[in-house]
Design a protein around this motif. Structure first.
Motif, PDB file in Angstrom:
ATOM      1  N   ARG A 331       0.871  -1.182   0.000  1.00 29.07           N
ATOM      2  CA  ARG A 331       0.000   0.000   0.000  1.00 29.07           C
ATOM      3  C   ARG A 331       0.902   1.224   0.000  1.00 29.07           C
ATOM      4  N   CYS A 332       0.642   2.155  -0.916  1.00 29.49           N
ATOM      5  CA  CYS A 332       1.575   3.251  -1.173  1.00 29.49           C
ATOM      6  C   CYS A 332       0.918   4.620  -0.977  1.00 29.49           C
ATOM      7  N   ASN A 333       1.745   5.562  -0.571  1.00 26.69           N
ATOM      8  CA  ASN A 333       1.364   6.973  -0.519  1.00 26.69           C
ATOM      9  C   ASN A 333       2.405   7.778  -1.280  1.00 26.69           C
ATOM     10  N   SER A 334       1.941   8.719  -2.094  1.00 27.02           N
ATOM     11  CA  SER A 334       2.848   9.549  -2.885  1.00 27.02           C
ATOM     12  C   SER A 334       2.699  11.011  -2.490  1.00 27.02           C
ATOM     13  N   GLU A 335       3.813  11.740  -2.528  1.00 23.46           N
ATOM     14  CA  GLU A 335       3.788  13.163  -2.231  1.00 23.46           C
ATOM     15  C   GLU A 335       5.073  13.807  -2.744  1.00 23.46           C
ATOM     16  N   PHE A 336       5.068  15.150  -2.754  1.00 20.62           N
ATOM     17  CA  PHE A 336       6.271  15.899  -3.084  1.00 20.62           C
ATOM     18  C   PHE A 336       6.958  16.313  -1.786  1.00 20.62           C
ATOM     19  N   VAL A 337       8.294  16.172  -1.769  1.00 17.52           N
ATOM     20  CA  VAL A 337       9.088  16.430  -0.572  1.00 17.52           C
ATOM     21  C   VAL A 337      10.208  17.387  -0.941  1.00 17.52           C
ATOM     22  N   SER A 338      10.497  18.333  -0.051  1.00 18.89           N
ATOM     23  CA  SER A 338      11.624  19.258  -0.256  1.00 18.89           C
ATOM     24  C   SER A 338      12.729  18.912   0.730  1.00 18.89           C
ATOM     25  N   THR A 339      13.954  18.789   0.223  1.00 20.24           N
ATOM     26  CA  THR A 339      15.106  18.494   1.068  1.00 20.24           C
ATOM     27  C   THR A 339      16.388  18.890   0.352  1.00 20.24           C
ATOM     28  N   GLY A 340      17.302  19.506   1.065  1.00 22.40           N
ATOM     29  CA  GLY A 340      18.623  19.815   0.524  1.00 22.40           C
ATOM     30  C   GLY A 340      18.604  20.635  -0.757  1.00 22.40           C
ATOM     31  N   GLY A 341      17.631  21.531  -0.893  1.00 25.21           N
ATOM     32  CA  GLY A 341      17.536  22.324  -2.103  1.00 25.21           C
ATOM     33  C   GLY A 341      16.887  21.613  -3.266  1.00 25.21           C
ATOM     34  N   LEU A 342      16.309  20.444  -3.020  1.00 23.62           N
ATOM     35  CA  LEU A 342      15.673  19.659  -4.078  1.00 23.62           C
ATOM     36  C   LEU A 342      14.188  19.506  -3.799  1.00 23.62           C
ATOM     37  N   THR A 343      13.408  19.390  -4.870  1.00 24.39           N
ATOM     38  CA  THR A 343      12.023  18.955  -4.764  1.00 24.39           C
ATOM     39  C   THR A 343      11.955  17.541  -5.320  1.00 24.39           C
ATOM     40  N   LEU A 344      11.467  16.607  -4.492  1.00 24.59           N
ATOM     41  CA  LEU A 344      11.436  15.196  -4.856  1.00 24.59           C
ATOM     42  C   LEU A 344      10.004  14.712  -4.996  1.00 24.59           C
ATOM     43  N   ARG A 345       9.792  13.885  -5.976  1.00 22.58           N
ATOM     44  CA  ARG A 345       8.554  13.122  -6.068  1.00 22.58           C
ATOM     45  C   ARG A 345       8.803  11.791  -5.371  1.00 22.58           C
ATOM     46  N   ALA A 346       8.066  11.510  -4.309  1.00 20.97           N
ATOM     47  CA  ALA A 346       8.355  10.339  -3.486  1.00 20.97           C
ATOM     48  C   ALA A 346       7.122   9.455  -3.344  1.00 20.97           C
ATOM     49  N   ALA A 347       7.360   8.153  -3.302  1.00 19.09           N
ATOM     50  CA  ALA A 347       6.301   7.169  -3.046  1.00 19.09           C
ATOM     51  C   ALA A 347       6.813   6.209  -1.978  1.00 19.09           C
ATOM     52  N   LEU A 348       6.070   6.099  -0.873  1.00 22.54           N
ATOM     53  CA  LEU A 348       6.442   5.207   0.217  1.00 22.54           C
ATOM     54  C   LEU A 348       5.419   4.077   0.278  1.00 22.54           C
ATOM     55  N   CYS A 349       5.926   2.831   0.199  1.00 29.31           N
ATOM     56  CA  CYS A 349       5.056   1.659   0.135  1.00 29.31           C
ATOM     57  C   CYS A 349       5.398   0.691   1.259  1.00 29.31           C
TER      58      CYS A 349
END
Length: 405
Positions: A331-349
């Motif tokens: 089961r997965c959740n997706s979101e945008f994350v900001s870290t270290g000057g980057l914007t990441l598209r992330a999915a945690l399952c």
């Protein structure tokens, strides 16, 4: 055929009755489904073997039983008393005394000590193999002794001992080419002590399964604490910084394939514990791994590069072996994350373990937004962690990603 050196022959004759073959019997057919080895460690019939030899008795007690065969005698039923899933050990017992048994060495021998491994390789009968004690494997997640000698399938659970006949380790695995591994004797002694003090109800199938779950939960907590207590080093990939070798038990490798006709390049950097825990023939756990891929191109336009980069992000990451009987679907959740000057598209399952409540596998996928025809894609995999610890480690992992320009 050349005979064994006299000292080895004499040792074998003196102790061969202390070693036996373990047979796992499939109840419906009444035939053996797998074999291993064991060795007696008490006059009351207690014997040590590997957990992976008897794992079917824990995972499917309704379908399997175990018996032991000693030196050409008829098979005799044995009972599983206790297991140590982290160190791949088990204690079994005959319902009758035995006249001869091994003593366990109270401390490891010096490196270079001549050893003798015993077991029943490939159902060929009790065998003795000479080798060398080479100490603990460095930078391993799970304690293993490096044994230079031939440990073959079927010898799992047998003893490795000195010329005086005292056990220094339990045969557990081989990489071939005279590279074998033993479980250190101190873990065998600890499990035997616990089994001797246990109550009869502790060896019931439900109690053993619950004990395995407890051991796994305690183990993942120790790994989590080690990882969170260690600053996450960073590794350069192009203009990005990514998580590097977090702890010594992780082995890391990098590569960039060279193809002059390719329209983009992929530089990979991956780290893995290389060790895991055996639960059953279909289910492994206790692993930590991650993989980074830096994609760049001077030939593709922005739209085509974005399509290629998205395809890499969408690819399924490697996961630890398990079946639908063992785990739920992810089961997965997706979101945008900001870290270290980057914007990441992330999915945690996350997927749950069906037989061990509170344990999950985690897969984290994250990718930067493509910039100037370059980007980083990363995956982080944990096997057998609590959801709280998995999320803590995933957050810490994402904090190791940054932009250096």
């Amino acid at each position: 055929m050349a005979s064994l050196p006299p000292a080895t022959h004499e040792l074998f004759e003196r102790i061969k009755r202390r070693v036996a073959q373990v047979r796992i019997i499939e109840s419906r057919s009444g035939t053996k489904s797998s074999i291993g080895s064991a060795f007696f460690v008490s006059a009351d019939g207690h014997a040590l073997t590997n957990y992976h030899v008897v794992s079917d008795l824990v995972m499917h007690p309704e379908d399997y039983t175990a018996e032991i065969v000693r030196d050409g005698q008829d098979p005799v039923a044995v009972k599983l008393l206790d297991v140590d899933v982290v160190h791949d050990l088990a204690v079994i017992r005959l319902a009758q005394p035995v006249p001869d048994f091994f003593q366990l060495l109270d401390k490891p021998p010096p490196q270079g000590t001549r050893l003798f491994a015993m077991g029943n390789p490939r159902d060929l009968g009790i065998t003795i193999v000479e080798g060398t004690y080479n100490g603990l494997v460095h930078d391993a997640l799970y304690d293993r002794v490096h044994f230079t000698g031939a440990i073959n399938p079927g010898m799992s659970g047998g003893p490795s001992l000195t010329g005086e006949g005292r056990v220094v380790g339990v045969n557990v695995a081989t990489m071939g080419n005279q590279v074998g591994f033993l479980v250190p004797v101190e873990h065998a002694q600890a499990l035997l002590t616990r089994a001797l003090a246990a109550k009869p109800e502790d060896s019931e199938p439900s109690a053993l399964l619950a004990s395995v779950g407890t051991q796994l939960r305690e183990h993942q907590q120790r790994i989590t604490e080690r990882l969170l207590a260690t600053p996450l080093p960073q590794q350069s990939l192009g203009p990005y910084r990514v998580p590097g070798r977090w702890l010594p038990f992780l082995k890391c490798w990098g590569d960039t394939p060279h193809d002059p006709e390719a329209q983009y390049t992929v530089t990979s950097y991956q780290c893995s514990s290389e060790d895991d825990l055996y639960l059953s023939s279909d289910h492994r756990t206790g692993a930590v791994s991650y993989n980074h891929q830096y994609l760049s191109s001077t030939k593709l336009g922005a739209l085509r590069f974005s399509a290629v980069f998205s395809a890499y992000f969408s690819a399924d990451p490697a996961v630890v072996e398990a079946t639908r009987e063992d785990v739920t679907n992810f089961r997965c959740n997706s979101e945008f994350v900001s870290t270290g000057g980057l914007t990441l598209r992330a999915a945690l399952c996350l997927r749950a373990y069906k037989k061990f409540p509170g344990l999950y596998d985690l897969v984290l996928r994250a990718a930067t937004l493509p910039s100037n025809n370059q980007g980083v894609d990363t995956s982080f995999t944990l096997a057998g962690f609590s959801p709280e610890n998995a999320r803590k480690l995933a957050r810490h992992y994402l904090e190791g990603l940054s932009w250096t320009k």
